[in-house]
Design a protein around this motif. Structure first.
Motif, PDB file in Angstrom:
ATOM      1  N   CYS A  75       0.802  -1.224   0.000  1.00  0.00           N
ATOM      2  CA  CYS A  75       0.000   0.000   0.000  1.00  0.00           C
ATOM      3  C   CYS A  75       0.835   1.275   0.000  1.00  0.00           C
ATOM      4  CB  CYS A  75      -0.923   0.011   1.218  1.00  0.00           C
ATOM      5  SG  CYS A  75      -1.954  -1.455   1.332  1.00  0.00           S
ATOM      6  N   MET A  76       2.132   1.146   0.246  1.00  0.00           N
ATOM      7  CA  MET A  76       2.994   2.329   0.339  1.00  0.00           C
ATOM      8  C   MET A  76       3.366   2.834  -1.053  1.00  0.00           C
ATOM      9  SD  MET A  76       6.614   0.647   1.449  1.00  0.00           S
ATOM     10  CE  MET A  76       7.570  -0.362   0.312  1.00  0.00           C
ATOM     11  N   THR A  77       3.810   4.056  -1.107  1.00  0.00           N
ATOM     12  CA  THR A  77       4.341   4.627  -2.330  1.00  0.00           C
ATOM     13  C   THR A  77       5.834   4.342  -2.350  1.00  0.00           C
ATOM     14  OG1 THR A  77       2.684   6.376  -2.304  1.00  0.00           O
ATOM     15  CG2 THR A  77       4.663   6.774  -3.630  1.00  0.00           C
ATOM     16  N   CYS A  78       6.285   3.682  -3.404  1.00  0.00           N
ATOM     17  CA  CYS A  78       7.699   3.281  -3.496  1.00  0.00           C
ATOM     18  C   CYS A  78       8.548   4.284  -4.265  1.00  0.00           C
ATOM     19  CB  CYS A  78       7.818   1.915  -4.167  1.00  0.00           C
ATOM     20  SG  CYS A  78       7.054   0.593  -3.227  1.00  0.00           S
ATOM     21  N   ASP A  79       7.922   5.099  -5.096  1.00  0.00           N
ATOM     22  CA  ASP A  79       8.660   6.074  -5.902  1.00  0.00           C
ATOM     23  C   ASP A  79       8.982   7.288  -5.035  1.00  0.00           C
ATOM     24  OD1 ASP A  79       9.785   7.553  -7.940  1.00  0.00           O
ATOM     25  OD2 ASP A  79       7.864   8.170  -8.779  1.00  0.00           O
ATOM     26  N   ILE A  80      10.109   7.195  -4.328  1.00  0.00           N
ATOM     27  CA  ILE A  80      10.480   8.285  -3.428  1.00  0.00           C
ATOM     28  C   ILE A  80      11.839   8.848  -3.818  1.00  0.00           C
ATOM     29  CG2 ILE A  80       9.117   7.426  -1.493  1.00  0.00           C
ATOM     30  CD1 ILE A  80      11.778   6.411  -0.273  1.00  0.00           C
ATOM     31  N   THR A  81      12.030  10.081  -3.453  1.00  0.00           N
ATOM     32  CA  THR A  81      13.316  10.747  -3.569  1.00  0.00           C
ATOM     33  C   THR A  81      13.629  11.267  -2.182  1.00  0.00           C
ATOM     34  OG1 THR A  81      12.893  11.381  -5.850  1.00  0.00           O
ATOM     35  CG2 THR A  81      14.569  12.625  -4.680  1.00  0.00           C
ATOM     36  N   THR A  82      14.856  11.101  -1.758  1.00  0.00           N
ATOM     37  CA  THR A  82      15.212  11.528  -0.406  1.00  0.00           C
ATOM     38  C   THR A  82      16.109  12.765  -0.456  1.00  0.00           C
ATOM     39  OG1 THR A  82      17.106  10.022  -0.363  1.00  0.00           O
ATOM     40  CG2 THR A  82      15.033   9.207   0.539  1.00  0.00           C
ATOM     41  N   GLY A  83      16.071  13.496   0.634  1.00  0.00           N
ATOM     42  CA  GLY A  83      16.935  14.656   0.775  1.00  0.00           C
ATOM     43  C   GLY A  83      17.944  14.423   1.891  1.00  0.00           C
ATOM     44  N   ARG A  84      19.004  15.212   1.865  1.00  0.00           N
ATOM     45  CA  ARG A  84      20.022  15.158   2.916  1.00  0.00           C
ATOM     46  C   ARG A  84      19.941  16.447   3.729  1.00  0.00           C
ATOM     47  NH1 ARG A  84      22.667  14.235  -1.760  1.00  0.00           N
ATOM     48  NH2 ARG A  84      23.728  16.215  -1.515  1.00  0.00           N
ATOM     49  N   PRO A  85      20.370  16.399   4.994  1.00  0.00           N
ATOM     50  CA  PRO A  85      20.273  17.591   5.844  1.00  0.00           C
ATOM     51  C   PRO A  85      20.949  18.830   5.262  1.00  0.00           C
ATOM     52  CG  PRO A  85      20.842  15.683   7.166  1.00  0.00           C
ATOM     53  CD  PRO A  85      20.901  15.242   5.725  1.00  0.00           C
ATOM     54  N   ASP A  86      21.992  18.654   4.455  1.00  0.00           N
ATOM     55  CA  ASP A  86      22.702  19.807   3.911  1.00  0.00           C
ATOM     56  C   ASP A  86      22.206  20.242   2.524  1.00  0.00           C
ATOM     57  OD1 ASP A  86      23.744  17.491   2.755  1.00  0.00           O
ATOM     58  OD2 ASP A  86      25.782  18.283   2.629  1.00  0.00           O
ATOM     59  N   ASP A  87      21.131  19.627   2.029  1.00  0.00           N
ATOM     60  CA  ASP A  87      20.540  20.057   0.752  1.00  0.00           C
ATOM     61  C   ASP A  87      19.887  21.425   0.919  1.00  0.00           C
ATOM     62  OD1 ASP A  87      21.279  17.719  -0.536  1.00  0.00           O
ATOM     63  OD2 ASP A  87      19.292  16.804  -0.399  1.00  0.00           O
ATOM     64  N   LYS A  88      20.020  22.258  -0.106  1.00  0.00           N
ATOM     65  CA  LYS A  88      19.370  23.570  -0.074  1.00  0.00           C
ATOM     66  C   LYS A  88      17.857  23.395  -0.211  1.00  0.00           C
ATOM     67  CE  LYS A  88      22.984  26.534  -1.854  1.00  0.00           C
ATOM     68  NZ  LYS A  88      23.322  27.531  -2.884  1.00  0.00           N
ATOM     69  N   VAL A  89      17.117  24.120   0.590  1.00  0.00           N
ATOM     70  CA  VAL A  89      15.657  24.059   0.562  1.00  0.00           C
ATOM     71  C   VAL A  89      15.139  24.416  -0.829  1.00  0.00           C
ATOM     72  CG1 VAL A  89      13.553  25.120   1.456  1.00  0.00           C
ATOM     73  CG2 VAL A  89      15.376  24.446   3.025  1.00  0.00           C
ATOM     74  N   SER A  90      15.722  25.418  -1.451  1.00  0.00           N
ATOM     75  CA  SER A  90      15.263  25.834  -2.783  1.00  0.00           C
ATOM     76  C   SER A  90      15.429  24.705  -3.802  1.00  0.00           C
ATOM     77  CB  SER A  90      16.014  27.085  -3.242  1.00  0.00           C
ATOM     78  OG  SER A  90      17.414  26.849  -3.264  1.00  0.00           O
ATOM     79  N   GLU A  91      16.495  23.930  -3.702  1.00  0.00           N
ATOM     80  CA  GLU A  91      16.718  22.815  -4.639  1.00  0.00           C
ATOM     81  C   GLU A  91      15.736  21.672  -4.369  1.00  0.00           C
ATOM     82  OE1 GLU A  91      20.853  21.941  -4.106  1.00  0.00           O
ATOM     83  OE2 GLU A  91      21.481  23.789  -5.108  1.00  0.00           O
ATOM     84  N   VAL A  92      15.474  21.399  -3.089  1.00  0.00           N
ATOM     85  CA  VAL A  92      14.520  20.350  -2.733  1.00  0.00           C
ATOM     86  C   VAL A  92      13.124  20.724  -3.216  1.00  0.00           C
ATOM     87  CG1 VAL A  92      13.398  19.182  -0.801  1.00  0.00           C
ATOM     88  CG2 VAL A  92      15.877  19.494  -0.789  1.00  0.00           C
ATOM     89  N   LEU A  93      12.732  21.973  -3.031  1.00  0.00           N
ATOM     90  CA  LEU A  93      11.422  22.427  -3.501  1.00  0.00           C
ATOM     91  C   LEU A  93      11.308  22.323  -5.019  1.00  0.00           C
ATOM     92  CD1 LEU A  93      10.780  25.494  -1.183  1.00  0.00           C
ATOM     93  CD2 LEU A  93       9.581  23.306  -1.176  1.00  0.00           C
ATOM     94  N   ALA A  94      12.379  22.607  -5.729  1.00  0.00           N
ATOM     95  CA  ALA A  94      12.364  22.486  -7.186  1.00  0.00           C
ATOM     96  C   ALA A  94      12.150  21.028  -7.601  1.00  0.00           C
ATOM     97  CB  ALA A  94      13.667  23.031  -7.777  1.00  0.00           C
ATOM     98  N   ILE A  95      12.811  20.102  -6.924  1.00  0.00           N
ATOM     99  CA  ILE A  95      12.642  18.673  -7.209  1.00  0.00           C
ATOM    100  C   ILE A  95      11.212  18.246  -6.906  1.00  0.00           C
ATOM    101  CG2 ILE A  95      13.295  16.341  -6.480  1.00  0.00           C
ATOM    102  CD1 ILE A  95      16.137  17.519  -5.985  1.00  0.00           C
ATOM    103  N   MET A  96      10.710  18.651  -5.745  1.00  0.00           N
ATOM    104  CA  MET A  96       9.347  18.280  -5.354  1.00  0.00           C
ATOM    105  C   MET A  96       8.322  18.823  -6.339  1.00  0.00           C
ATOM    106  SD  MET A  96       9.511  18.691  -1.210  1.00  0.00           S
ATOM    107  CE  MET A  96       7.816  18.158  -0.961  1.00  0.00           C
ATOM    108  N   THR A  97       8.518  20.038  -6.803  1.00  0.00           N
ATOM    109  CA  THR A  97       7.601  20.642  -7.763  1.00  0.00           C
ATOM    110  C   THR A  97       7.664  19.909  -9.098  1.00  0.00           C
ATOM    111  OG1 THR A  97       7.806  22.796  -6.687  1.00  0.00           O
ATOM    112  CG2 THR A  97       6.993  22.781  -8.963  1.00  0.00           C
ATOM    113  N   ALA A  98       8.861  19.618  -9.565  1.00  0.00           N
ATOM    114  CA  ALA A  98       9.030  18.950 -10.858  1.00  0.00           C
ATOM    115  C   ALA A  98       8.437  17.548 -10.833  1.00  0.00           C
ATOM    116  CB  ALA A  98      10.510  18.885 -11.223  1.00  0.00           C
TER     117      ALA A  98
END
Length: 105
Positions: A75-98
């Motif tokens: 039942c879980m979603t397997c298509d995930i992308t993970t972030g690291r603590p030192d990732d820039k928030v702006s870059e993570v948001l861009a990935i999430m949006t895309a």
């Protein structure tokens, strides 16, 4: 404005996790207790999926509500992308949006 922010600036507590073989009711109990909308599914220390409130709603709409007996794995979603603590928030948001992700462990 927020180019200097990294994930660690926003997320300071460890994610709440469950194992793929755990019953859905375990995840729901943790989500309720911690007032969160998702849990990360891990095998060992590696994230392998995410289980969210949206997954619960989908199961209910399908008439599948025996959460004490149902495993999270199918039942879980397997298509995930993970972030690291030192990732820039702006870059993570861009990935999430895309990728149209609502969560990113």
């Amino acid at each position: 404005m927020t180019d200097h922010l990294i994930l660690h600036d926003l997320v300071r507590r460890a994610p709440i996790t469950v194992k793929p073989g755990d019953a859905i009711e375990v995840a729901l109990g943790l989500m309720e207790a911690h007032r969160i909308s998702a849990v990360i599914v891990t095998a060992g220390r590696r994230p392998v999926g995410i289980f969210t409130e949206r997954d619960v709603l989908r199961l209910c709409a399908e008439g599948r509500t025996d959460f004490a007996k149902m495993s999270i794995r199918p039942c879980m979603t397997c298509d995930i992308t993970t972030g690291r603590p030192d990732d820039k928030v702006s870059e993570v948001l861009a990935i999430m949006t895309a990728k149209r992700f609502r969560h990113m462990p």
